[in-house]
Design a protein around this motif. Sequence first.
Motif, PDB file in Angstrom:
ATOM      1  N   UNK A  77       0.814  -1.221   0.000  1.00 17.80           N
ATOM      2  CA  UNK A  77       0.000   0.000   0.000  1.00 17.80           C
ATOM      3  C   UNK A  77       0.850   1.275   0.000  1.00 17.80           C
ATOM      4  N   UNK A  78       2.141   1.156  -0.339  1.00 17.05           N
ATOM      5  CA  UNK A  78       2.994   2.337  -0.278  1.00 17.05           C
ATOM      6  C   UNK A  78       2.567   3.414  -1.269  1.00 17.05           C
ATOM      7  N   UNK A  79       1.977   2.986  -2.393  1.00 16.81           N
ATOM      8  CA  UNK A  79       1.524   3.967  -3.377  1.00 16.81           C
ATOM      9  C   UNK A  79       0.152   4.530  -3.094  1.00 16.81           C
ATOM     10  N   UNK A  80      -0.579   3.922  -2.172  1.00 16.53           N
ATOM     11  CA  UNK A  80      -1.914   4.405  -1.793  1.00 16.53           C
ATOM     12  C   UNK A  80      -1.782   5.180  -0.493  1.00 16.53           C
ATOM     13  N   UNK A  81      -1.661   6.477  -0.631  1.00  8.22           N
ATOM     14  CA  UNK A  81      -1.267   7.313   0.506  1.00  8.22           C
ATOM     15  C   UNK A  81      -2.245   7.218   1.672  1.00  8.22           C
ATOM     16  N   UNK A  82      -3.533   7.393   1.417  1.00 11.43           N
ATOM     17  CA  UNK A  82      -4.511   7.383   2.514  1.00 11.43           C
ATOM     18  C   UNK A  82      -4.546   6.027   3.219  1.00 11.43           C
ATOM     19  N   UNK A  83      -4.596   4.941   2.432  1.00 10.74           N
ATOM     20  CA  UNK A  83      -4.605   3.598   3.013  1.00 10.74           C
ATOM     21  C   UNK A  83      -3.316   3.331   3.783  1.00 10.74           C
ATOM     22  N   UNK A  84      -2.194   3.748   3.208  1.00  8.14           N
ATOM     23  CA  UNK A  84      -0.904   3.559   3.866  1.00  8.14           C
ATOM     24  C   UNK A  84      -0.825   4.285   5.184  1.00  8.14           C
ATOM     25  N   UNK A  85      -1.292   5.527   5.211  1.00 10.35           N
ATOM     26  CA  UNK A  85      -1.272   6.308   6.464  1.00 10.35           C
ATOM     27  C   UNK A  85      -2.112   5.628   7.528  1.00 10.35           C
ATOM     28  N   UNK A  86      -3.300   5.169   7.148  1.00 12.59           N
ATOM     29  CA  UNK A  86      -4.189   4.524   8.114  1.00 12.59           C
ATOM     30  C   UNK A  86      -3.593   3.226   8.640  1.00 12.59           C
TER      31      UNK A  86
ATOM     32  N   UNK B 240       2.633  10.568  13.339  1.00 12.17           N
ATOM     33  CA  UNK B 240       3.910  10.002  12.896  1.00 12.17           C
ATOM     34  C   UNK B 240       3.788   9.382  11.497  1.00 12.17           C
ATOM     35  N   UNK B 241       2.658   8.752  11.224  1.00 11.17           N
ATOM     36  CA  UNK B 241       2.447   8.154   9.898  1.00 11.17           C
ATOM     37  C   UNK B 241       2.344   9.228   8.825  1.00 11.17           C
ATOM     38  N   UNK B 242       1.607  10.292   9.113  1.00 11.49           N
ATOM     39  CA  UNK B 242       1.480  11.403   8.157  1.00 11.49           C
ATOM     40  C   UNK B 242       2.838  12.037   7.887  1.00 11.49           C
ATOM     41  N   UNK B 243       3.619  12.237   8.965  1.00 10.40           N
ATOM     42  CA  UNK B 243       4.952  12.831   8.817  1.00 10.40           C
ATOM     43  C   UNK B 243       5.833  11.970   7.919  1.00 10.40           C
ATOM     44  N   UNK B 244       5.804  10.651   8.152  1.00 10.07           N
ATOM     45  CA  UNK B 244       6.603   9.738   7.334  1.00 10.07           C
ATOM     46  C   UNK B 244       6.178   9.803   5.876  1.00 10.07           C
ATOM     47  N   UNK B 245       4.872   9.876   5.630  1.00  8.17           N
ATOM     48  CA  UNK B 245       4.383   9.903   4.246  1.00  8.17           C
ATOM     49  C   UNK B 245       4.693  11.234   3.560  1.00  8.17           C
TER      50      UNK B 245
END
Length: 414
Positions: free
Chosen positions: A106-115, A151-156
């Motif tokens: 899910x690295x290319x799916x930003x919203x799913x990846x963040x969640x 932290x997830x948003x920051x990483x993304x």
Amino acid sequence: MKRLKKFLLPILCVALFGEIYFYPFRSSFRFSAGIIVLNLIILISDPVSEFKLSLLSGMAVFLLRSTVDVFIENSSFQYIYQQNLPSGIYYVFYGALAVFLSIKKYQGKILTGILLFSAIDSLSNIVEALIRDGHVSFSMVQIIIMVGLVRSITAYIIYVLYKNQELFIQKREHQKRYSQLNLLVSDIQAEMFYLKKSMADIEKVMGKSYKLYEKYKDDRELQEDTLDIAREVHEIKKDYNRVLGGFESFLKKFETNDLMTLGDMKNIIEENTNRYLDAKELKNSICIEFDFRDNFSLKKYYSLFTVLNNLIVNALDACTSNGRIKVTQTSDKEHIYFHVEDNGEGIDEEIIPYIYNPGFTTKYYNDTGKASTGIGLAHVKNIVEELGGSIEVESKPGQGTLFTVSLPKNSLLG
């Protein structure tokens, strides 16, 4: 050992950033920046074992924090065990969840990846808190979830910035290779023009040799000599044909239906010109300006590139110190016009009628003393006429030269 070295730098980064703490909303539960780095490494590194990376990171965090507590804080081993082991377990649990949920997909799916990253972070923190304190309050769960999301948003955000920079670099490299390819094709086209001219000369020599053969039928010896010449010239012609066939086969690979905009062509020519100036150490003495008014899509961009490249190189060679060159593009309803103007040495009026003749040149190389091939402008005129256009020149010795190329739109545009 090689596999361990691959993980060495990432786990050191996680461990070091793991020593950067913050306490959100004045809570007693501390959070580190190490997990941001771990998220980023998982997103960027390909391929990477999320569990091995997290396990080794947990061990590194445990060892680093324990070392700091022993040598700086003088803490007891019981305190170290109670405070730092849960942090190591956090990373192990984190890695197990990352593998279980296949986070890499899910690295290319930003919203799913963040969640997903946020959920893994929050669950791992809850497990750590339960091991450390034996219970977790509802308010602490809220803080954990919020911190996990941040932290997830920051990483993304960092990941997206990294990918954009990577794409920018790739685009520049692609443009550089494409620019070099254009130069290569331009040079090959020029050589083909020269070879075709030589082919015409060979045909003339063959014709004259055969006429001599017919003329001196009574002189057997002379007749044999002329026939031998005709045969040898014919062999040369076949060799030339093979070379031309190879060039034409090479060029056909690039004669696709792809289009290029005038804006992209301007960028490529500008980049090539700057490299030429750097190579000749002329960047500080010659100023060149490009002004393209339109941004049409071109289908015969290789031919146009060859024309402009030759005219610009001639203008550069004509200029000395404080040289100025202006390349402009304009258009009307039916034609596109290109103007290449310089303030160089100019061309004598009596020479102008001959500048398009193949082999004619006034240019000599200072390092060798040899003359130029004299096919540049002849090649330019040949291409322009094949495109149904025209080329004109205005020049005054000591003041400069202006070449104007007029091309029908229907021969260039896609």
